[in-house]
Design an enzyme around this catalytic site. Structure first.
Site, mmCIF file in Angstrom:
data_model
loop_
_atom_site.group_PDB
_atom_site.id
_atom_site.type_symbol
_atom_site.label_atom_id
_atom_site.label_comp_id
_atom_site.label_asym_id
_atom_site.label_seq_id
_atom_site.Cartn_x
_atom_site.Cartn_y
_atom_site.Cartn_z
ATOM 1 N N CYS A 36 0.824 -1.206 0.000
ATOM 2 C CA CYS A 36 0.000 0.000 0.000
ATOM 3 C C CYS A 36 0.861 1.260 0.000
ATOM 4 C CB CYS A 36 -0.867 0.045 1.244
ATOM 5 S SG CYS A 36 -1.874 -1.414 1.457
ATOM 6 N N ARG A 38 5.333 -0.228 -6.061
ATOM 7 C CA ARG A 38 5.306 -1.020 -4.834
ATOM 8 C C ARG A 38 4.274 -2.136 -4.899
ATOM 9 N NH1 ARG A 38 7.557 2.259 -0.431
ATOM 10 N NH2 ARG A 38 6.392 0.966 1.011
ATOM 11 N N TRP A 63 -3.198 -2.592 -1.372
ATOM 12 C CA TRP A 63 -2.839 -3.972 -1.673
ATOM 13 C C TRP A 63 -3.647 -4.805 -0.683
ATOM 14 C CZ3 TRP A 63 -0.361 -8.168 0.719
ATOM 15 C CH2 TRP A 63 0.175 -9.140 -0.133
ATOM 16 N N ASN A 121 -1.790 2.140 5.906
ATOM 17 C CA ASN A 121 -0.960 0.985 5.522
ATOM 18 C C ASN A 121 -0.764 0.136 6.767
ATOM 19 O OD1 ASN A 121 -0.667 2.228 3.096
ATOM 20 N ND2 ASN A 121 1.545 2.550 3.244
ATOM 21 N N GLY A 122 -0.776 -1.172 6.619
ATOM 22 C CA GLY A 122 -0.563 -2.040 7.776
ATOM 23 C C GLY A 122 -1.823 -2.831 8.089
ATOM 24 N N GLU A 178 17.197 -18.139 -6.598
ATOM 25 C CA GLU A 178 16.843 -16.787 -7.030
ATOM 26 C C GLU A 178 16.301 -16.812 -8.468
ATOM 27 O OE1 GLU A 178 16.229 -14.089 -5.768
ATOM 28 O OE2 GLU A 178 16.456 -12.614 -7.346
ATOM 29 N N LYS A 201 12.614 -15.521 -9.545
ATOM 30 C CA LYS A 201 12.364 -14.520 -10.595
ATOM 31 C C LYS A 201 11.342 -15.041 -11.588
ATOM 32 C CE LYS A 201 13.574 -11.651 -9.265
ATOM 33 N NZ LYS A 201 14.239 -11.478 -8.064
ATOM 34 N N GLU A 210 7.840 -15.161 -10.057
ATOM 35 C CA GLU A 210 7.324 -13.817 -9.778
ATOM 36 C C GLU A 210 6.740 -13.152 -11.029
ATOM 37 O OE1 GLU A 210 9.764 -11.483 -6.333
ATOM 38 O OE2 GLU A 210 10.936 -12.040 -8.071
ATOM 39 N N HIS A 270 16.572 -37.489 -4.400
ATOM 40 C CA HIS A 270 15.713 -37.588 -3.226
ATOM 41 C C HIS A 270 14.321 -37.026 -3.480
ATOM 42 C CE1 HIS A 270 19.165 -38.996 -1.055
ATOM 43 N NE2 HIS A 270 19.853 -37.945 -1.492
ATOM 44 N N LYS A 307 6.325 -4.467 -3.809
ATOM 45 C CA LYS A 307 7.760 -4.182 -3.772
ATOM 46 C C LYS A 307 8.275 -4.134 -2.342
ATOM 47 C CE LYS A 307 11.690 -3.031 -5.507
ATOM 48 N NZ LYS A 307 12.381 -4.188 -6.109
HETATM 49 C C1 G6P Z 1 9.135 -8.416 -1.629
HETATM 50 C C2 G6P Z 1 9.732 -7.969 -2.948
HETATM 51 C C3 G6P Z 1 11.027 -8.728 -3.201
HETATM 52 C C4 G6P Z 1 11.979 -8.559 -2.037
HETATM 53 C C5 G6P Z 1 11.327 -8.935 -0.693
HETATM 54 C C6 G6P Z 1 12.193 -8.500 0.476
HETATM 55 O O1 G6P Z 1 8.735 -9.734 -1.713
HETATM 56 O O2 G6P Z 1 8.828 -8.193 -4.004
HETATM 57 O O3 G6P Z 1 11.632 -8.240 -4.383
HETATM 58 O O4 G6P Z 1 13.097 -9.370 -2.232
HETATM 59 O O5 G6P Z 1 10.071 -8.255 -0.565
HETATM 60 O O6 G6P Z 1 12.265 -7.105 0.461
HETATM 61 P P1 G6P Z 1 13.471 -6.256 1.020
HETATM 62 O O7 G6P Z 1 13.075 -4.835 0.715
HETATM 63 O O8 G6P Z 1 13.514 -6.521 2.495
HETATM 64 O O9 G6P Z 1 14.699 -6.679 0.329
#
Ligand code: G6P
Length: 610
Positions: free
Chosen positions: A2, A27, A75, A100-101, A483, A487, A490, A506, A605
């Site tokens: 948010c 975000r 959000w 927010n929150g 990672e 990606k 996501e 396994h 974000k």
């Molecule tokens: C969200 C974002 C990711 C990020 C994660 C941790 O899931 O979409 O891209 O890696 O938060 O965020 P930070 O700001 O703590 O790295």
């Protein structure tokens, strides 16, 4: 997640609010809204599900204007994505709130407020804030006092901004667990959840602290701490680039940010490494004295940042002789863990505001850690302010939700930390000089690696109609495989799993068929032969593989295996180098699939709620 923007000015603030929301779009959100106190004394509100542009179009078609206003991108947490659930929320057409929150005790508050006669028009927890403040106003309090009383009844996290139709000259804001920053203008003042939103109107900011409540008018900002005592908070001049939000000719922010990696890694290294080693005190004043005593490192992070931590564990134990644990913040904060003697707690975060990571830091500070260090990309963020030491990754603003350049600069930071801790723990001279030389070569190697884009575009074509995929790596490439899988899921919504390739037997071997591509990261290191055996295991079961391999690793492509050559690099930087082709692969797959690359569905974000 948010986003909040608010303004108290003499001029019409509609454009400022909408521009602020647009700058927060990165975000992640699913609906947006704005409320204005109009000059005729009316409180007006426009909300839309979908993009901020839809809200902007609706505002343009209305008569709405006002010099005090609040706006929000939501959000969804409590209640679906509907216009009725979008913020701002009203109470009795008098109080307007953005938040927010999460108000965790909203059910009991809702019951109490319903008994008092309030009618709820949304499924959100936020609406309880509006009615609670209204109830306090009814007893004759001014807006500031009403908010100060109301927040005492809230459990959970909030960054909230509240307007009262009867008092259009001010907004009152409160912060507990969700960041808020006040922007100072000339004869006008602003509030936002992220300074990015306000860069077109000011560069002077006050970051609110936990528990702060502030009253903002055109000419004044009065801040009160959690005990209600007036406090002064530092005014900080932002040096974030105003146009960090531009795509710079690229089709997506993510692609721009992938291509920025050679530059930002160069920035991250600047004046921090010399020809022979690490410059003194690069981790901040007093850091070297702390590092002398460190015997153990505990790393805490979420998402992509967690993968940086997992990679760092290999480096810290291999090169720096320091034992290291890595844990996801949301797990760490809710279990009892043993604190090793002389432990350094390290948080990693792009945003510096991730709720679980921040909570884990606060918990750890009470648990006997020797010191805390954050590796972070946002100066002035909560993690930076609350940690003993802060190391800035200098990646610049990262807009794409899927993290790219923030990750590679985090890894660069960890190689420097390996040097710093290794120096105090008997690191081999050959390892030290090897890492330093590898770091010097890193920006150029990243440039060379980005040049293999074309091959990856072709590969993505073969990939885009698949539903599942498997990523394999060994040693410090295992977190890179994780990672890569993250990606892909996501931004392309393809199910992707990562395995340490030694684990194939396994379980995951049972999944292998020609419908599930297997992506392998294969630098030319001491584990190469082991990895090749794993590749044969997949081949023998009819799997289709895409191998990102060092050109000297001698992989022969055939019908079941596409080999994509990656430039040769020194071992310490190989995890950073091999990250790039995996980023590009997910980007091009997402492009072919036509997904929303920069703002993937359901993701945010900066995750400021737990
Ligand atoms: C969200 C974002 C990711 C990020 C994660 C941790 O899931 O979409 O891209 O890696 O938060 O965020 P930070 O700001 O703590 O790295």
């Amino acid at each position: 997640m948010c986003g909040i923007v608010g303004a108290v000015a003499e001029r019409n603030v509609v454009e400022i609010l909408l521009e602020g929301l647009k700058r927060l779009e990165y975000r992640g959100y699913d609906s947006a809204g704005v409320a204005l106190l109009q000059s005729d004394g009316n409180l007006t509100r426009i909300r839309r599900t979908g993009k901020v542009q839809e809200l902007a179009d609706a505002v343009a078609n209305s008569e709405a204007l006002g010099s005090t206003g609040i706006a929000h991108t939501r959000w969804a947490t409590h209640g679906g994505v509907t216009e009725a659930n979008a913020h701002p929320h009203f109470s009795s057409e008098r109080v307007a709130v953005v938040h927010n929150g999460i108000i965790e005790n909203y059910v009991s508050l809702r019951n109490q407020l319903t008994e008092k006669g309030y009618r709820f028009t949304s499924d959100t927890d936020t609406e309880t804030i509006a009615h609670t403040v209204h109830e306090e106003l009814k007893s004759g309090k001014n807006l500031l006092n009403a908010v100060q009383s109301a927040v005492n009844t809230f459990h959970g996290a909030y960054g909230t901004v509240i307007m009262d139709k009867e008092d259009p000259s001010r907004v009152v804001v409160a912060r507990s667990g969700s960041p808020l920053v006040i922007g100072l203008g000339l004869g006008e003042n602003f509030i936002a959840s992220d300074q990015m939103a306000l860069l077109p109107v000011t560069r002077r900011f006050i970051f609110l602290e936990e528990g702060d409540v502030a009253e903002i008018t055109r000419r004044t900002v009065d801040i009160f701490d959690k005990h209600g005592a007036p406090v002064e908070r530092e005014v900080v001049e932002s040096n974030i680039e105003h146009d960090a939000g531009d795509k710079g000719g690229y089709r997506h922010y993510m692609l721009k940010e992938i291509h920025e990696q050679p530059t930002v890694v160069r920035n991250a290294l600047q004046q921090r490494i010399t020809e022979t080693g690490l410059a003194p005190d690069v981790f901040g004043e007093g850091a070297d004295a702390i590092f002398k005593q460190v015997k153990h490192v505990q790393i805490i992070a979420c998402g992509t940042s967690y993968h940086a931590g997992m990679t760092a564990r290999y480096w810290l134990e291999q090169y720096a002789n320091v034992s290291c644990n890595v844990e996801i913040a949301s797990e760490f904060r809710y279990r009892k863990s043993v604190v090793h003697p002389n432990s350094l707690l390290i948080t990693i975060s792009q945003s510096g505001e991730t709720a679980d990571t921040l909570a884990a830091l606060r918990l750890a500070k009470e648990s006997g850690y020797m010191s805390s260090l954050t590796i972070c990309n946002v100066p002035g963020s909560s993690l930076v302010r609350e940690s003993d030491l802060a190391f800035m990754t200098r990646a610049g603003a990262e807009i794409g939700v899927a993290s790219t350049k923030a990750f590679t600069t985090q890894l660069t930071a960890f190689l420097m930390l390996t040097l710093a801790l290794g120096k105090e723990n008997g690191m081999l001279e050959s390892d030290e000089s090897g890492i330093v030389a590898a770091l010097h070569s890193l920006p150029a190697k990243l440039e060379e690696t980005l040049a293999i884009t074309n091959g990856i575009e072709d590969l993505a074509e073969e990939f885009a109609d698949k539903n599942h995929s498997l990523f394999l790596g060994r040693g410090d490439q295992y977190p890179i495989a994780m990672e890569g899988a993250l990606k892909l899921k996501e931004i392309s919504y393809i199910h992707a799993e990562a395995y340490a390739s030694g684990e194939l037997k396994h379980g995951p071997l049972a999944l292998i068929d020609d419908e599930m591509p297997v992506i392998v990261v294969a630098p030319n290191n001491e584990l190469l032969e082991k990895l090749k055996s794993n590749v044969e295991e997949v081949r023998a079961r009819g799997g289709i593989m895409y191998v990102f391999a060092d050109k000297d690793a001698a992989f022969e492509g055939d019908e079941s295996m596409r080999v994509i050559n990656v430039p040769h690099c020194d071992s310490p930087i190989a995890p950073i180098i091999y990250t790039l082709p995996l980023q590009l692969l997910s980007y091009y797959v997402a492009l072919i699939k036509g997904t929303d690359v920069d703002q993937p569905r359901n993701l945010a974000k900066s995750v400021t709620v737990e």
